[in-house]
Scaffold this active site. Sequence first.
Site, PDB file in Angstrom:
ATOM      1  N   LYS A  12       0.847  -1.201   0.000  1.00  0.00           N
ATOM      2  CA  LYS A  12       0.000   0.000   0.000  1.00  0.00           C
ATOM      3  C   LYS A  12       0.879   1.248   0.000  1.00  0.00           C
ATOM      4  O   LYS A  12       1.956   1.252   0.598  1.00  0.00           O
ATOM      5  CB  LYS A  12      -0.862   0.031   1.271  1.00  0.00           C
ATOM      6  CG  LYS A  12      -2.021   1.001   1.202  1.00  0.00           C
ATOM      7  CD  LYS A  12      -3.214   0.358   0.549  1.00  0.00           C
ATOM      8  CE  LYS A  12      -4.378   1.297   0.399  1.00  0.00           C
ATOM      9  NZ  LYS A  12      -5.526   0.625  -0.213  1.00  0.00           N
ATOM     10  N   GLY A  52     -21.300   6.505   3.382  1.00  0.00           N
ATOM     11  CA  GLY A  52     -20.319   6.904   2.373  1.00  0.00           C
ATOM     12  C   GLY A  52     -20.823   6.579   0.980  1.00  0.00           C
ATOM     13  O   GLY A  52     -20.981   5.414   0.627  1.00  0.00           O
ATOM     14  N   GLY A 110     -19.380   7.551  -1.995  1.00  0.00           N
ATOM     15  CA  GLY A 110     -18.319   7.917  -2.935  1.00  0.00           C
ATOM     16  C   GLY A 110     -18.341   6.956  -4.108  1.00  0.00           C
ATOM     17  O   GLY A 110     -19.399   6.448  -4.491  1.00  0.00           O
ATOM     18  N   VAL A 122     -17.391   3.812  -4.618  1.00  0.00           N
ATOM     19  CA  VAL A 122     -17.928   2.468  -4.389  1.00  0.00           C
ATOM     20  C   VAL A 122     -19.343   2.538  -3.813  1.00  0.00           C
ATOM     21  O   VAL A 122     -20.251   1.840  -4.270  1.00  0.00           O
ATOM     22  CB  VAL A 122     -17.024   1.659  -3.435  1.00  0.00           C
ATOM     23  CG1 VAL A 122     -17.630   0.302  -3.152  1.00  0.00           C
ATOM     24  CG2 VAL A 122     -15.632   1.508  -4.027  1.00  0.00           C
TER      25      VAL A 122
HETATM   26  P1  NAD Z   1     -14.304   7.637  -2.150  1.00  0.00           P
HETATM   27  O1  NAD Z   1     -13.352   8.619  -1.629  1.00  0.00           O
HETATM   28  O2  NAD Z   1     -14.774   7.754  -3.549  1.00  0.00           O
HETATM   29  O3  NAD Z   1     -15.598   7.610  -1.219  1.00  0.00           O
HETATM   30  C1  NAD Z   1     -15.568   7.693   0.156  1.00  0.00           C
HETATM   31  C2  NAD Z   1     -16.778   8.518   0.563  1.00  0.00           C
HETATM   32  O4  NAD Z   1     -16.911   8.486   1.973  1.00  0.00           O
HETATM   33  C3  NAD Z   1     -16.673   9.984   0.151  1.00  0.00           C
HETATM   34  O5  NAD Z   1     -17.839  10.381  -0.523  1.00  0.00           O
HETATM   35  C4  NAD Z   1     -16.498  10.699   1.489  1.00  0.00           C
HETATM   36  O6  NAD Z   1     -17.029  11.998   1.478  1.00  0.00           O
HETATM   37  C5  NAD Z   1     -17.260   9.777   2.401  1.00  0.00           C
HETATM   38  N1  NAD Z   1     -16.948   9.929   3.829  1.00  0.00           N
HETATM   39  C6  NAD Z   1     -15.765  10.212   4.444  1.00  0.00           C
HETATM   40  N2  NAD Z   1     -15.906  10.245   5.769  1.00  0.00           N
HETATM   41  C7  NAD Z   1     -17.209   9.962   6.024  1.00  0.00           C
HETATM   42  C8  NAD Z   1     -17.980   9.840   7.203  1.00  0.00           C
HETATM   43  N3  NAD Z   1     -17.436  10.007   8.414  1.00  0.00           N
HETATM   44  N4  NAD Z   1     -19.284   9.537   7.087  1.00  0.00           N
HETATM   45  C9  NAD Z   1     -19.850   9.367   5.887  1.00  0.00           C
HETATM   46  N5  NAD Z   1     -19.169   9.481   4.721  1.00  0.00           N
HETATM   47  C10 NAD Z   1     -17.876   9.772   4.794  1.00  0.00           C
HETATM   48  O7  NAD Z   1     -13.653   6.200  -1.884  1.00  0.00           O
HETATM   49  P2  NAD Z   1     -14.123   4.794  -2.456  1.00  0.00           P
HETATM   50  O8  NAD Z   1     -13.200   4.404  -3.548  1.00  0.00           O
HETATM   51  O9  NAD Z   1     -15.589   4.793  -2.691  1.00  0.00           O
HETATM   52  O10 NAD Z   1     -13.781   3.844  -1.229  1.00  0.00           O
HETATM   53  C11 NAD Z   1     -14.641   3.743  -0.106  1.00  0.00           C
HETATM   54  C12 NAD Z   1     -14.075   2.725   0.870  1.00  0.00           C
HETATM   55  O11 NAD Z   1     -13.959   1.460   0.242  1.00  0.00           O
HETATM   56  C13 NAD Z   1     -12.652   3.054   1.382  1.00  0.00           C
HETATM   57  O12 NAD Z   1     -12.529   2.563   2.698  1.00  0.00           O
HETATM   58  C14 NAD Z   1     -11.773   2.245   0.462  1.00  0.00           C
HETATM   59  O13 NAD Z   1     -10.529   1.952   1.040  1.00  0.00           O
HETATM   60  C15 NAD Z   1     -12.606   1.018   0.289  1.00  0.00           C
HETATM   61  N6  NAD Z   1     -12.316   0.261  -0.927  1.00  0.00           N
HETATM   62  C16 NAD Z   1     -12.384   0.872  -2.142  1.00  0.00           C
HETATM   63  C17 NAD Z   1     -12.107   0.148  -3.291  1.00  0.00           C
HETATM   64  C18 NAD Z   1     -12.215   0.757  -4.665  1.00  0.00           C
HETATM   65  O14 NAD Z   1     -12.221   0.006  -5.649  1.00  0.00           O
HETATM   66  N7  NAD Z   1     -12.335   2.061  -4.799  1.00  0.00           N
HETATM   67  C19 NAD Z   1     -11.758  -1.207  -3.181  1.00  0.00           C
HETATM   68  C20 NAD Z   1     -11.708  -1.793  -1.928  1.00  0.00           C
HETATM   69  C21 NAD Z   1     -11.988  -1.039  -0.804  1.00  0.00           C
END
Ligand code: NAD
Length: 343
Positions: A81, A175, A177, A179
């Site tokens: 990472k 969240g 975002g 995903v």
């Molecule tokens: P992202 O940054 O697109 O989305 C994260 C969202 O969470 C954002 O909209 C942010 O504003 C919101 N957020 C932050 N703090 C918050 C809180 N306290 N309460 C509510 N919402 C909050 O990231 P992502 O790519 O969607 O990833 C989301 C999670 O999934 C992360 O933990 C990431 O490590 C994990 N993940 C992502 C992937 C991937 O393919 N992108 C794969 C495996 C795991």
Amino acid sequence: MMNWKTHPSYDGHEDVVAVGDEALGFAGIVAIHSTALGPSGGGVRIWNYAREDDALTDALRLSRGMTYKNAMAELPMGGGKTVIYKMGPDRTACFEKFGEQVDALGGRYVAAEDVGATVNDMRAIARKTAYVSGIPKEGGQAGGDPSPWTSLGVYLSVKSVLGGSVAGRTIAVQGTGAVGFGLCKLLAEDGAKLIVADVNAKNLERAVALGGQAVDVDRIHTVSADLFSPCALGAGLNARTIPELGAPIVCGAANNQLEVEEDGARLQARGIIYAPDYVVNAGGIISVSAEYIGESEAAVDARVRAIAPRLMKVLETAKAQNVTPHQAADAIVRERLAAARKA
Ligand code: NAD
């Protein structure tokens, strides 16, 4: 950098390397947890940390998590990472420099997107090294933004733990975002009722546009629902939140959902079924890995569709052995790693 081998989050990591460039104004850490099963794969996270030690803690924990996730998903990759805790004003130059630094690791680490990083960032890295993934490809080849695959894997897992259908069921998504929103879309298309929360108003709004009911970020885990899906950041399941959980099942995308090991037992004591995060959220790394080794999109689809049946098996094993689901999952991974090291 501080001594990572004596750090509380150290877990036999193979290497931890400081990256960055003072003139460009960026700084980060690459943590390589294990290359037993292949090059260590794991995304680049860009985040503001209060202290450098917090960034190191995250890098150590997340890279270990990637080893477990990749091994569980039966991928030919180890776990690594990158955490970038300071980003310079010329982002492209920073990522090109970072590409050189990844190249110098000689293939022990393969970069891809994580929270805060984009396809453009990966393109900048790719100008300097071949050890990068997450870049769109043509002609049915796997590649590009991994998050839709993560959403699909989470969605299919949610469906399975709910007995095969989400229609009419209430899902609380923390969240929305990349995903979380992708998940909301798939759930809404399938007739689920959504309750959503996000600190980012724009991201929240698009989930509300799907019919989701918005609640306060401090309350989302408490709402009465059939399933709670953490899709924001890690450590959301802890001594404070677990007693307040309003759903009997937790199944989401966020990495490292349990703040500490005992949180698994806390969930179990409350009779809450916890779908281990790294079993559920492997879709993205499956795509990244397939892109890196040159597999097709069809192969990615098949691997992502294997996630939900695998999850159900882990839950069954946990029940049969009277351990928590994440203990059952960890045991499966440790066995796989031991076999690889022996071989
Ligand atoms: P992202 O940054 O697109 O989305 C994260 C969202 O969470 C954002 O909209 C942010 O504003 C919101 N957020 C932050 N703090 C918050 C809180 N306290 N309460 C509510 N919402 C909050 O990231 P992502 O790519 O969607 O990833 C989301 C999670 O999934 C992360 O933990 C990431 O490590 C994990 N993940 C992502 C992937 C991937 O393919 N992108 C794969 C495996 C795991």
